[in-house]
Design an enzyme around this catalytic site. Structure first.
Site, mmCIF file in Angstrom:
data_model
loop_
_atom_site.group_PDB
_atom_site.id
_atom_site.type_symbol
_atom_site.label_atom_id
_atom_site.label_comp_id
_atom_site.label_asym_id
_atom_site.label_seq_id
_atom_site.Cartn_x
_atom_site.Cartn_y
_atom_site.Cartn_z
ATOM 1 N N CYS A 24 8.109 -52.222 14.089
ATOM 2 C CA CYS A 24 8.792 -53.097 13.131
ATOM 3 C C CYS A 24 10.156 -52.531 12.722
ATOM 4 O O CYS A 24 10.225 -51.496 12.051
ATOM 5 C CB CYS A 24 7.877 -53.267 11.909
ATOM 6 S SG CYS A 24 8.649 -53.998 10.465
ATOM 7 N N CYS A 27 10.794 -52.229 8.986
ATOM 8 C CA CYS A 27 10.035 -51.078 8.462
ATOM 9 C C CYS A 27 10.847 -49.803 8.640
ATOM 10 O O CYS A 27 10.922 -48.968 7.729
ATOM 11 C CB CYS A 27 8.699 -50.943 9.180
ATOM 12 S SG CYS A 27 7.600 -52.372 8.975
#
Length: 103
Positions: A24, A27
């Site tokens: 991600c 993230c």
């Protein structure tokens, strides 16, 4: 899961949980922010990271539908939850609100 439940319910300080995944990009963008907050607020808040790919049951229990998702717990109660890229000052503000003694 039992150790996670123990941590979020028995901690004397609020616990900020970062639900993330290695693939991600948002993230990864938030990682330095989370690390700085953890360092600067050490002793006032615990910060833990939960990889949703390895902990699907926990992610499902807390209805994590997008990542990153941040959940702030105190004594097992969710005080704040938000997903996506979050400005550092917003996250710090929410954590500081939780530092007010709970009645």
């Amino acid at each position: 899961m039992d150790s996670f439940n123990h941590l979020i319910s028995q901690s004397e300080v609020p616990v900020l949980v970062d639900f993330y995944a290695n693939w991600c990009q948002p993230c990864h963008h938030m990682t330095p922010v989370i690390e700085e907050i953890a360092q600067e607020m050490e002793g006032k808040v615990k910060v833990i990271k939960i990889d949703v790919d390895k902990n699907m049951t926990t992610a499902m229990k807390y209805k994590v539908r997008s990542i990153p998702t941040f959940i702030l717990f105190y004594k097992g109660v969710i005080l704040w939850q938000q997903s996506g890229i979050i400005a550092r000052h917003v996250m710090e503000q929410e954590i500081r609100k939780s530092l007010i003694p709970q009645s």
